[in-house]
Design an enzyme around this catalytic site. Structure first.
Site, PDB file in Angstrom:
ATOM      1  N   ASP A  76      70.475 -20.489  59.925  1.00 26.16           N
ATOM      2  CA  ASP A  76      71.049 -19.206  59.512  1.00 26.16           C
ATOM      3  C   ASP A  76      72.566 -19.264  59.369  1.00 26.16           C
ATOM      4  O   ASP A  76      73.187 -18.322  58.876  1.00 26.16           O
ATOM      5  CB  ASP A  76      70.650 -18.084  60.479  1.00 26.16           C
ATOM      6  CG  ASP A  76      71.076 -18.330  61.924  1.00 26.16           C
ATOM      7  OD1 ASP A  76      71.949 -19.195  62.161  1.00 26.16           O
ATOM      8  OD2 ASP A  76      70.539 -17.662  62.822  1.00 26.16           O
ATOM      9  N   SER A 112      73.072 -12.226  70.783  1.00 24.08           N
ATOM     10  CA  SER A 112      72.229 -13.417  70.703  1.00 24.08           C
ATOM     11  C   SER A 112      72.989 -14.711  70.963  1.00 24.08           C
ATOM     12  O   SER A 112      72.379 -15.717  71.333  1.00 24.08           O
ATOM     13  CB  SER A 112      71.551 -13.486  69.336  1.00 24.08           C
ATOM     14  OG  SER A 112      72.513 -13.406  68.297  1.00 24.08           O
ATOM     15  N   ASN A 131      78.017  -8.530  65.672  1.00 22.88           N
ATOM     16  CA  ASN A 131      77.046  -7.815  64.844  1.00 22.88           C
ATOM     17  C   ASN A 131      77.684  -6.639  64.123  1.00 22.88           C
ATOM     18  O   ASN A 131      77.325  -6.327  62.980  1.00 22.88           O
ATOM     19  CB  ASN A 131      75.868  -7.339  65.698  1.00 22.88           C
ATOM     20  CG  ASN A 131      74.961  -8.482  66.099  1.00 22.88           C
ATOM     21  OD1 ASN A 131      74.862  -9.488  65.407  1.00 22.88           O
ATOM     22  ND2 ASN A 131      74.323  -8.361  67.244  1.00 22.88           N
ATOM     23  N   HIS A 187      74.014 -18.946  64.382  1.00 16.31           N
ATOM     24  CA  HIS A 187      73.720 -19.257  65.785  1.00 16.31           C
ATOM     25  C   HIS A 187      73.885 -20.743  66.056  1.00 16.31           C
ATOM     26  O   HIS A 187      73.308 -21.569  65.349  1.00 16.31           O
ATOM     27  CB  HIS A 187      72.299 -18.813  66.133  1.00 16.31           C
ATOM     28  CG  HIS A 187      72.096 -17.344  66.007  1.00 16.31           C
ATOM     29  ND1 HIS A 187      71.609 -16.755  64.853  1.00 16.31           N
ATOM     30  CD2 HIS A 187      72.328 -16.339  66.881  1.00 16.31           C
ATOM     31  CE1 HIS A 187      71.541 -15.450  65.026  1.00 16.31           C
ATOM     32  NE2 HIS A 187      71.977 -15.174  66.247  1.00 16.31           N
ATOM     33  N   GLY A 211      70.713  -9.270  68.894  1.00 14.44           N
ATOM     34  CA  GLY A 211      70.879  -8.134  68.009  1.00 14.44           C
ATOM     35  C   GLY A 211      71.801  -7.056  68.526  1.00 14.44           C
ATOM     36  O   GLY A 211      72.030  -6.062  67.842  1.00 14.44           O
TER      37      GLY A 211
END
Length: 232
Positions: free
Chosen positions: A207, A59, A124, A210, A96
């Site tokens: 979050d 992402s 991730n 990002h 993701g």
């Protein structure tokens, strides 16, 4: 600026849904970040007479939460155009994505050869505490596939770091993977993709993971400092 963004609608069902563990919020926004249409008149893999610079990542590369032209691959494309370099930029980011997911789709992405391949994966894996041996193996598998499909390609590896949520030893060992892989495979290394951005609340979305548009501009400068000599 000729920026090709690949469509992965058929792959989204197989993809993990977040760069962090909050799957519901990423699921709601992932299509915008990963299924942008190619530039007008240009299809993925179409011959343009230009060399191909492909960003392959999660992402962060896809530009989750920002407009497509605000993500760092697009900003790199703007820089390339301003210097009139003979490259088209292809954004193959998928929100993701883990290294395992990237390894499973990289062959599909490389149906057309590329000249420069920027590999941005692993974040991730680290945030989820996945086994480091598997991350290392998957990155090697991706590198091997690139060299088999596009043997002339220059591979640039984007280093990543994670907070010590899984323990400081895990975080340290995770960080070391990128230098290890770059040295082993003679890759060009971006030491830390999020240098100057990671951990700064003013440069990240709510979050905390990002980047905002301002954060992406800093990421683009970090990437460009390493990428420019490769392209020229």
């Amino acid at each position: 600026m000729r920026l090709v963004r690949l469509t992965f609608a058929g792959l989204l069902a197989l993809a993990f849904t977040a760069c962090n563990s909050n799957s519901s919020s990423e699921t709601a926004k992932a299509p915008e970040a990963t299924s942008a249409k190619p530039a007008a008149g240009n299809k993925p893999g179409a011959s343009t007479g230009k060399k191909r610079l492909l960003f392959f990542g999660n992402s962060l590369t896809a530009g989750y939460g920002v407009e497509p032209d605000e993500a760092f691959p697009a900003l790199i494309g703007d820089k390339i155009d301003s210097l009139k370099l003979n490259y088209e930029v292809i954004n193959a980011g998928l929100s993701g994505e883990t290294t395992a997911g990237g390894r499973s789709r990289v062959g599909w992405i490389l149906r057309q050869s590329v000249d420069v391949f920027v590999l941005e994966l692993g974040g991730n894996d680290g945030l989820r505490g996945l086994p480091l041996a598997a991350t290392r193996e998957n990155l090697q598998g991706i590198i091997d596939t690139v060299r088999r499909r596009s043997p002339q390609a220059q591979i640039v590896l984007a280093g990543m770091q994670i907070p010590p949520n899984m323990g400081q030893a895990y975080a340290n060992d995770f960080k070391a993977i990128y230098q290890e892989m770059a040295t082993k495979n003679k890759l060009v290394l971006i030491p830390f993709l999020l240098e100057g951005v990671g951990g700064d609340r003013t440069l990240n979305q709510a979050d905390g993971i990002h980047p905002t548009p301002a954060g992406h501009r800093i990421v683009a400068r970090t990437v460009w400092a390493v990428l420019q000599p490769v392209l020229q």
